[in-house]
Structures are given as C-alpha cells and as structure tokens.
Design an enzyme around this catalytic site. Structure first.
Site, short mmCIF file in Angstrom:
data_model
loop_
_atom_site.label_atom_id
_atom_site.label_comp_id
_atom_site.label_asym_id
_atom_site.label_seq_id
_atom_site.Cartn_x
_atom_site.Cartn_y
_atom_site.Cartn_z
N HIS A 30 0.79 -1.23 0.00
CA HIS A 30 0.00 0.00 0.00
C HIS A 30 0.82 1.28 0.00
CE1 HIS A 30 0.79 -0.05 4.32
NE2 HIS A 30 0.46 1.22 4.34
C1 UD1 Z 1 -2.45 5.85 5.32
C2 UD1 Z 1 -1.19 6.44 5.95
C3 UD1 Z 1 -0.09 5.39 5.97
C4 UD1 Z 1 -0.56 4.09 6.60
C5 UD1 Z 1 -1.84 3.62 5.94
C6 UD1 Z 1 -2.38 2.43 6.67
C7 UD1 Z 1 -0.77 8.84 5.63
C8 UD1 Z 1 0.02 9.85 4.86
N1 UD1 Z 1 -0.68 7.58 5.19
O1 UD1 Z 1 -2.13 5.57 3.96
O2 UD1 Z 1 0.99 5.89 6.74
O3 UD1 Z 1 0.44 3.12 6.43
O4 UD1 Z 1 -2.82 4.68 6.00
O5 UD1 Z 1 -3.25 1.68 5.90
O6 UD1 Z 1 -1.40 9.18 6.59
N2 UD1 Z 1 -9.52 4.88 0.89
C9 UD1 Z 1 -10.70 4.18 0.80
N3 UD1 Z 1 -11.33 3.87 1.97
C10 UD1 Z 1 -10.86 4.21 3.18
C11 UD1 Z 1 -9.66 4.93 3.25
C12 UD1 Z 1 -9.00 5.26 2.10
O7 UD1 Z 1 -11.17 3.85 -0.27
O8 UD1 Z 1 -11.50 3.89 4.21
C13 UD1 Z 1 -8.82 5.21 -0.36
C14 UD1 Z 1 -9.05 6.64 -0.82
O9 UD1 Z 1 -9.15 6.67 -2.20
C15 UD1 Z 1 -7.77 7.36 -0.41
C16 UD1 Z 1 -6.73 6.24 -0.50
O10 UD1 Z 1 -7.41 5.06 -0.14
O11 UD1 Z 1 -7.47 8.44 -1.25
C17 UD1 Z 1 -5.56 6.47 0.44
O12 UD1 Z 1 -6.02 6.69 1.78
P1 UD1 Z 1 -5.15 7.61 2.78
O13 UD1 Z 1 -5.70 7.49 4.15
O14 UD1 Z 1 -4.97 8.97 2.23
O15 UD1 Z 1 -3.73 6.96 2.74
P2 UD1 Z 1 -3.30 5.43 2.89
O16 UD1 Z 1 -2.63 5.01 1.63
O17 UD1 Z 1 -4.43 4.63 3.40
N1 UDP Z 2 -4.06 -5.57 8.61
C1 UDP Z 2 -5.32 -6.14 8.73
N2 UDP Z 2 -5.96 -6.53 7.59
C2 UDP Z 2 -5.41 -6.38 6.35
C3 UDP Z 2 -4.12 -5.81 6.25
C4 UDP Z 2 -3.47 -5.40 7.40
O1 UDP Z 2 -5.85 -6.30 9.84
O2 UDP Z 2 -6.08 -6.75 5.36
C5 UDP Z 2 -3.37 -5.14 9.84
C6 UDP Z 2 -2.03 -5.79 10.06
O3 UDP Z 2 -2.17 -7.03 10.72
C7 UDP Z 2 -1.31 -4.74 10.90
C8 UDP Z 2 -1.87 -3.44 10.39
O4 UDP Z 2 -3.09 -3.75 9.73
O5 UDP Z 2 -1.66 -4.89 12.27
C9 UDP Z 2 -0.92 -2.80 9.43
O6 UDP Z 2 -1.54 -1.70 8.84
P1 UDP Z 2 -1.12 -1.15 7.41
O7 UDP Z 2 -0.36 -2.17 6.66
O8 UDP Z 2 -2.35 -0.61 6.79
O9 UDP Z 2 -0.23 0.12 7.77
P2 UDP Z 2 1.28 0.32 8.25
O10 UDP Z 2 1.56 -0.60 9.37
O11 UDP Z 2 2.17 0.11 7.07
O12 UDP Z 2 1.32 1.76 8.64
#
Ligand code: UD1
Ligand code: UDP
Length: 361
Positions: free
Chosen positions: A211
């Site tokens: 991601h």
């Molecule tokens: C965010 C965090 C990242 C973290 C990740 C965990 C920042 C800069 N990034 O990244 O550090 O590792 O969360 O998963 O804060 N979207 C949906 N549904 C949702 C949420 C998001 O469809 O419930 C889609 C939207 O199109 C959005 C994109 O995902 O634009 C990215 O979501 P965003 O929260 O901006 O960043 P993440 O890539 O999720």
């Molecule tokens: N995770 C989850 N379901 C998924 C993918 C990840 O429960 O389908 C959990 C995973 O076990 C971990 C956390 O989400 O505890 C990690 O989050 P993510 O990878 O979104 O973000 P990051 O840790 O890179 O910030």
C-alpha cells in the site's frame, strides 16, 4: 500539569487509520484504568474493513468524536483534521493529547495540541526511514519534535531521537503492536475460520500486502510486484488496500481472475489477518505493521522496499529488503529461509501499561 476530570487525568487520543486502531487497542485498555480517555477518530479511514471492524474485534470503545474528514490530498486532509481537532480540543481541554505512529492523523493531532499548549505524547516515537519522500517521514519528524513524552518501541528509535537532540521525555517502552498480538492471538485462533474459507493449508501459501505510495503510485514498480506475485509457485493471498485497488484499475493492471495467482481479497479484519500471517510460509509486504507481525510470529518476511524503519528485523535475519523488480522478489522469496527463532527485541508485551503509567505521572 494536571487538570481534573473528577479526580482523573484526561487524555485525548487521536486515531484515524487502520494501524492506529490496532495500536490504540492495548493502550486504551491500560489507559482507562488510570485516566479518563476521550477517543477522537479523524475519519482518515472510513470503510468498514479499514475502520469499524477493528473497533468491533479488538473491543475498542466507540470514539467520543468522529470528525469524518475522509480522503483527500495531504494538505487538504491534514488541514481539515487540524481545523476539526482544534475545535474538539477546545471543547475537551484534555491534560494530554496522545498520538500514534506516523499518519496525517498523527501530525494533525500533534500540531493541533501544541498550538493550544496541550502536551503531546507520541506512541511509536523515533522511527525513521531517512527517506523524506515517504509521506510518513515528515509526519514522524515533526511529531517527535513537538512531543513532550516520546514512547519508543526499540533502542534504535531512542538512538534516532538522541541524534536529533531529543533527549527529554524519551522512554523505551516496547512495541504496542507486540502487546496487541499477544492479547489477540488466542482469540484469533478460536474465532477465525479464514483458512477454511479460503481453502488454505497451514504453510501452503504466501501472504502479500502492498500500500505504500512509492509502490502503488509508480506503474513500473506496481507492475513489477504484481508480476512477481503472479509467478510465485505457491498460492499468494493478497488482501488489497483500497489505494492499491484504485491504482491497479487506473494502470489497467487486471489481475485476480478466478484460480489465478495472486488471489485478490478485500482487506481482512485483525483476527483473520493474524491467522493468515501465522500460517503463511512467507510474507511479502511494504507495511510497517505487517513486517513486525511477521517477526513476532516467526514467519520469514520479504519487504518490498529499499529501506525499513524496523532495522532490527533485518539484522536478526528474519526480514529481507528487496528492490521491486520481479526477478529480485522471486529470488528472495525462493531462497529466504531464516533459521532459529526471532529474538525478543520488541519488549515484553507490557508497553501499553508503561505508557499509561508514564502518562499518569
Ligand atoms: C495511510 C497512511 C499510511 C498508513 C496507511 C495504513 C498517511 C500519509 N498515510 O495511507 O501511513 O500506512 O494509512 O493503511 O497518513 N480509501 C478508501 N477507503 C478508506 C480509506 C481510504 O477507499 O476507508 C482510499 C481513498 O481513495 C484514499 C486512499 O485510499 O485516497 C488512500 O487513503 P489515505 O488514508 O490517504 O492513505 P493510505 O494510503 O491509506
Ligand atoms: N491488517 C489487517 N488486515 C489487512 C491488512 C493489514 O488487519 O487486510 C493489519 C495488520 O495485521 C497490521 C496493520 O493492519 O496490524 C498494518 O496496517 P497497514 O499495513 O495498513 O499500515 P502500516 O503498518 O504500514 O502503517
């Protein structure tokens, strides 16, 4: 500085994204024994599978405030959070604001608090990738530099802070994600039927998550990763983050036809994820949390990045960094067989308790 709510300290915890709910679960449980917690959800993540499912499964109390910010560019999203968090903090006037990790919700919480002269406490302080192009890196650096209490998961994190001149308020407490795994693994084993539902044998599949924008937003890198997953000799289970799903559609990377590798599924809940991780023969990921969970569960991890904040997992021989071309990924996946057991580098499962007692002073 202690203002009172009855006789208790008042702590406003700010969460917003999937890994923050998981980190908050053990901390909130420990904190509520010694303080009044006001839980604020920024709304950064809002899909059921990225948000509500964690509140349900990890028994996290419902948020007192849901700010409903949603998705947007970094500036817009962080700005909206800042505006709404400031309003909320002015109503609640907590003694501390507690923030987690490195997302935009973390930075907004820290900034809103420090401008209102409310002390900031940071869980997972001191992590560094030393790559400022990664959106989390400025969030970490800025949050640490305005924090009064800095809860570090590892000695490396403590050392990083010291190198930046941050010495006061720094505590090595252990990793709250380790606490969360210890708290929930037995429950996951009782409740999750994910292996049966997906028709998987323990040790007979690999698990992948992707991601990070550096991987998803670059078509060459994303294509490289997906090509490697397609060519893997074991079934690859791939719970797809919505960001990745969107980019795959945009770039025309059409995968996931029935019976083909990788097997695309929607994001899963925490209990299913723990079981998928525990029984995988290999994990391929760019997630910070998943790298650590692989280590806790003694599953070899191939990290789809050039650097990691969790350097101990690499040094201990359980994590390998790869550049994202198919040949390197496939070679690492085929050859990487760590031996022995991962050393206990992330605390003793009581990080949350230490955080609560340090906050309580
Ligand atoms: C965010 C965090 C990242 C973290 C990740 C965990 C920042 C800069 N990034 O990244 O550090 O590792 O969360 O998963 O804060 N979207 C949906 N549904 C949702 C949420 C998001 O469809 O419930 C889609 C939207 O199109 C959005 C994109 O995902 O634009 C990215 O979501 P965003 O929260 O901006 O960043 P993440 O890539 O999720
Ligand atoms: N995770 C989850 N379901 C998924 C993918 C990840 O429960 O389908 C959990 C995973 O076990 C971990 C956390 O989400 O505890 C990690 O989050 P993510 O990878 O979104 O973000 P990051 O840790 O890179 O910030």
């Amino acid at each position: 500085m202690k203002r009172s709510f009855g006789s208790k300290l008042k702590v406003a915890s700010v969460v917003g994204a999937r890994p923050q709910f998981i980190k908050a679960a053990p901390v909130s449980r420990a904190l509520r024994r010694v303080a009044h917690e006001v839980l604020i959800h920024t709304g950064q993540h809002y899909d059921h599978g990225l948000s509500a499912v964690f509140f349900e499964e990890l028994n996290i109390p419902p948020p007192d405030y849901h700010l409903g910010v949603g998705s947007g560019s970094h500036g817009w999203q962080t700005g909206q959070m800042l505006i709404r968090l400031e309003e909320t903090l002015l109503i609640e006037r907590p003694d501390w604001v507690l923030v987690y990790g490195d997302t935009n919700s973390t930075l907004a919480g820290a900034l809103a608090a420090v401008k209102l002269h409310i002390p900031v406490a940071h869980v997972e302080a001191g992590l560094r990738s030393f790559n400022r192009r990664m959106p989390e890196e400025p969030n970490r650096v800025l949050t640490d530099h305005v924090s009064d209490l800095l809860f570090c998961p590892t000695q490396t994190a403590v050392d990083n802070l010291h190198r930046e001149g941050i010495c006061r308020g720094v505590h090595l407490v252990g990793d709250v994600m380790y606490d969360a795994v210890l708290d929930h693994l037995a429950l996951a084993e009782r409740q999750s039927d994910i292996l049966t539902r997906l028709g998987l044998e323990p040790g007979g599949y690999a698990l992948a998550t992707v991601h990070r924008p550096a991987n998803t937003d670059d078509p060459t890198r994303l294509q490289g990763i997906l090509t490697a997953l397609t060519q893997m000799e074991w079934p690859v289970i791939f719970p797809v983050h919505p960001r990745t799903r969107q980019r795959m559609a945009e770039f025309g990377l059409d995968l996931g036809r029935a019976g083909q590798n990788p097997r695309l599924i929607d994001p899963v809940g925490y209990l299913d994820m723990l079981i998928l991780e525990k029984h995988a023969r290999l994990i391929l990921t760019d997630s910070g949390g998943v790298q650590k969970e692989a280590f806790f569960l003694a599953v070899p991890c191939v990290t789809l990045r050039e650097e990691t904040e969790w350097v101990e997992t690499v040094e201990a021989g359980w994590n390998r960094l790869v550049s994202c071309d198919p040949a390197s990924i496939l070679q690492a996946a085929r050859q990487f067989r760590p031996s022995g057991t991962p050393p206990p580098l992330f605390g003793d499962g009581r990080a949350a308790e230490r955080i609560a007692s340090l906050l309580a002073g």
